[in-house]
Motif scaffolding. Structure first.
Motif, PDB file in Angstrom:
ATOM      1  N   THR A  49       0.873  -1.154   0.181  1.00 41.32           N
ATOM      2  CA  THR A  49       0.485   0.218   0.149  1.00 41.32           C
ATOM      3  C   THR A  49       1.070   1.255   0.184  1.00 41.32           C
ATOM      4  N   PHE A  50       0.488   2.124  -0.307  1.00 37.50           N
ATOM      5  CA  PHE A  50       1.331   3.449   0.331  1.00 37.50           C
ATOM      6  C   PHE A  50       2.041   4.057   1.507  1.00 37.50           C
ATOM      7  N   LEU A  51       1.287   3.125   2.786  1.00 39.20           N
ATOM      8  CA  LEU A  51       2.221   3.405   3.820  1.00 39.20           C
ATOM      9  C   LEU A  51       3.815   2.448   3.574  1.00 39.20           C
ATOM     10  N   SER A  52       3.984   1.910   2.837  1.00 43.77           N
ATOM     11  CA  SER A  52       5.285   0.797   2.423  1.00 43.77           C
ATOM     12  C   SER A  52       5.848   2.376   2.143  1.00 43.77           C
ATOM     13  N   LEU A  53       5.952   3.541   1.467  1.00 45.77           N
ATOM     14  CA  LEU A  53       7.013   4.993   2.136  1.00 45.77           C
ATOM     15  C   LEU A  53       7.200   5.141   3.890  1.00 45.77           C
ATOM     16  N   PHE A  54       5.814   4.653   4.348  1.00 42.05           N
ATOM     17  CA  PHE A  54       6.054   4.923   5.803  1.00 42.05           C
ATOM     18  C   PHE A  54       6.313   4.067   6.572  1.00 42.05           C
ATOM     19  N   VAL A  55       5.965   2.749   6.306  1.00 43.54           N
ATOM     20  CA  VAL A  55       5.764   1.605   7.530  1.00 43.54           C
ATOM     21  C   VAL A  55       6.326   1.283   6.528  1.00 43.54           C
ATOM     22  N   PRO A  56       8.010   0.002   7.096  1.00 41.71           N
ATOM     23  CA  PRO A  56       8.496  -0.628   5.948  1.00 41.71           C
ATOM     24  C   PRO A  56       7.967  -1.928   6.586  1.00 41.71           C
ATOM     25  N   HIS A  57       7.210  -2.544   7.546  1.00 44.46           N
ATOM     26  CA  HIS A  57       7.337  -3.690   7.929  1.00 44.46           C
ATOM     27  C   HIS A  57       5.897  -3.696   7.611  1.00 44.46           C
ATOM     28  N   THR A  58       6.145  -5.127   6.875  1.00 41.61           N
ATOM     29  CA  THR A  58       4.259  -5.666   6.345  1.00 41.61           C
ATOM     30  C   THR A  58       3.571  -6.162   7.137  1.00 41.61           C
ATOM     31  N   VAL A  59       3.955  -6.517   8.256  1.00 33.09           N
ATOM     32  CA  VAL A  59       3.118  -7.185   9.729  1.00 33.09           C
ATOM     33  C   VAL A  59       2.408  -5.829   9.765  1.00 33.09           C
ATOM     34  N   ALA A  60       2.989  -4.384  10.118  1.00 32.73           N
ATOM     35  CA  ALA A  60       2.860  -3.287  10.313  1.00 32.73           C
ATOM     36  C   ALA A  60       2.091  -2.803  10.012  1.00 32.73           C
ATOM     37  N   ARG A  61       1.735  -2.652   8.289  1.00 33.87           N
ATOM     38  CA  ARG A  61       1.317  -1.906   7.367  1.00 33.87           C
ATOM     39  C   ARG A  61      -0.316  -2.358   7.430  1.00 33.87           C
ATOM     40  N   GLY A  62       0.089  -4.089   7.657  1.00 34.42           N
ATOM     41  CA  GLY A  62      -1.347  -4.640   7.743  1.00 34.42           C
ATOM     42  C   GLY A  62      -2.034  -4.060   8.461  1.00 34.42           C
ATOM     43  N   ILE A  63      -1.800  -4.643  10.229  1.00 31.43           N
ATOM     44  CA  ILE A  63      -1.795  -3.994  11.440  1.00 31.43           C
ATOM     45  C   ILE A  63      -2.512  -2.710  11.590  1.00 31.43           C
ATOM     46  N   LEU A  64      -2.041  -1.645  10.901  1.00 33.38           N
ATOM     47  CA  LEU A  64      -2.101  -0.055  10.711  1.00 33.38           C
ATOM     48  C   LEU A  64      -3.824   0.107  10.435  1.00 33.38           C
ATOM     49  N   ILE A  65      -3.372  -0.327   9.085  1.00 35.60           N
ATOM     50  CA  ILE A  65      -4.781  -0.172   7.822  1.00 35.60           C
ATOM     51  C   ILE A  65      -5.773  -0.914   8.181  1.00 35.60           C
ATOM     52  N   ALA A  66      -5.892  -2.264   9.019  1.00 34.73           N
ATOM     53  CA  ALA A  66      -7.272  -2.974   9.641  1.00 34.73           C
ATOM     54  C   ALA A  66      -7.152  -2.082  10.805  1.00 34.73           C
ATOM     55  N   ASP A  67      -6.529  -1.400  11.099  1.00 38.62           N
ATOM     56  CA  ASP A  67      -7.264  -0.137  12.439  1.00 38.62           C
ATOM     57  C   ASP A  67      -8.081   0.696  11.708  1.00 38.62           C
ATOM     58  N   VAL A  68      -7.489   1.266  10.990  1.00 36.53           N
ATOM     59  CA  VAL A  68      -7.956   2.684  10.300  1.00 36.53           C
ATOM     60  C   VAL A  68      -9.345   2.038   9.668  1.00 36.53           C
ATOM     61  N   ILE A  69      -9.372   1.053   8.754  1.00 43.78           N
ATOM     62  CA  ILE A  69     -10.907   0.060   8.291  1.00 43.78           C
ATOM     63  C   ILE A  69     -11.905   0.350   9.899  1.00 43.78           C
ATOM     64  N   GLU A  70     -11.428  -1.169  10.963  1.00 46.19           N
ATOM     65  CA  GLU A  70     -11.952  -1.419  11.377  1.00 46.19           C
ATOM     66  C   GLU A  70     -12.834   0.094  12.297  1.00 46.19           C
ATOM     67  N   VAL A  71     -11.826   1.253  12.281  1.00 51.22           N
ATOM     68  CA  VAL A  71     -12.245   2.463  13.167  1.00 51.22           C
ATOM     69  C   VAL A  71     -13.165   2.694  12.118  1.00 51.22           C
ATOM     70  N   GLY A  72     -13.401   2.888  10.575  1.00 48.99           N
ATOM     71  CA  GLY A  72     -14.485   3.571   9.719  1.00 48.99           C
ATOM     72  C   GLY A  72     -15.481   2.450  10.469  1.00 48.99           C
ATOM     73  N   ILE A  73     -15.403   1.039   9.704  1.00 48.11           N
ATOM     74  CA  ILE A  73     -16.999   0.154   9.879  1.00 48.11           C
ATOM     75  C   ILE A  73     -17.603   0.747  11.758  1.00 48.11           C
ATOM     76  N   GLY A  74     -16.231   0.792  12.519  1.00 46.85           N
ATOM     77  CA  GLY A  74     -17.093   1.298  13.729  1.00 46.85           C
ATOM     78  C   GLY A  74     -18.328   2.708  13.811  1.00 46.85           C
ATOM     79  N   ILE A  75     -17.183   3.335  13.315  1.00 41.70           N
ATOM     80  CA  ILE A  75     -17.864   4.726  13.346  1.00 41.70           C
ATOM     81  C   ILE A  75     -19.964   4.761  12.734  1.00 41.70           C
ATOM     82  N   THR A  76     -19.315   4.212  11.691  1.00 39.15           N
ATOM     83  CA  THR A  76     -20.557   3.966  10.729  1.00 39.15           C
ATOM     84  C   THR A  76     -22.063   2.795  11.600  1.00 39.15           C
ATOM     85  N   VAL A  77     -21.238   1.812  12.210  1.00 41.00           N
ATOM     86  CA  VAL A  77     -22.281   1.336  12.691  1.00 41.00           C
ATOM     87  C   VAL A  77     -23.117   1.808  13.891  1.00 41.00           C
TER      88      VAL A  77
END
Length: 152
Positions: A103-131
């Motif tokens: 993703t675009f976060l590869s410029l800021f977060v070099p580790h793939t697992v950390a990027r996945g966790i960060l993106i998942a958290d952003v997605i979950e916040v979006g879902i949580g706000i909507t719910v």
């Protein structure tokens, strides 16, 4: 119910609400990966509903007006879809919706697992706000419908 009991209940609810909401945000983002957005959103909605039940629907509606609920429902959906579109644009040619690894976060977060966790958290916040906004809006719609029909 006596006024003394009402004061105790209202004080307890007023004291507990920030902790309930903090716990809702923790459930949304506290896991190490995907999951928790729906559950956290329900906990947040339950805190607003608890406030409305304790202090009255009119006062609850002042704290969570329908215009805010509509805006938050849209905002949460835009977060979810926006991250998905950004992952398509920056997925290094794989063009996968919500691909956590490239993703675009590869410029800021070099580790793939950390990027996945960060993106998942952003997605979950979006879902949580909507719910949270959807359930709060649904509660107030049911309360007002009961008032229109002359029922509680």
């Amino acid at each position: 119910m006596s006024d003394d009991v009402n004061v105790v209940i209202k004080t307890t609810i007023r004291t507990m609400l920030p902790f309930i909401q903090l716990y809702g945000f923790y459930v949304m983002t506290g896991t190490e990966g995907a999951g928790g957005g729906f559950q956290g959103g329900v906990i947040l909605a339950a805190s607003f509903i608890l406030y409305a039940i304790t202090f009255g629907a009119e006062k609850g509606r002042e704290k969570a007006p329908e215009s805010w609920n509509t805006a938050f429902k849209s905002f949460g959906l835009y977060i979810y879809a926006g991250v998905g579109i950004l992952t398509i644009l920056y997925s290094l040619g794989s063009a996968e919706f919500l691909n956590y690894s490239a993703t675009f976060l590869s410029l800021f977060v070099p580790h793939t697992v950390a990027r996945g966790i960060l993106i998942a958290d952003v997605i979950e916040v979006g879902i949580g706000i909507t719910v949270a906004a959807s359930f709060t809006s649904l509660f107030f719609d049911l309360v007002w419908k009961g008032d229109e029909d002359g029922r509680d």
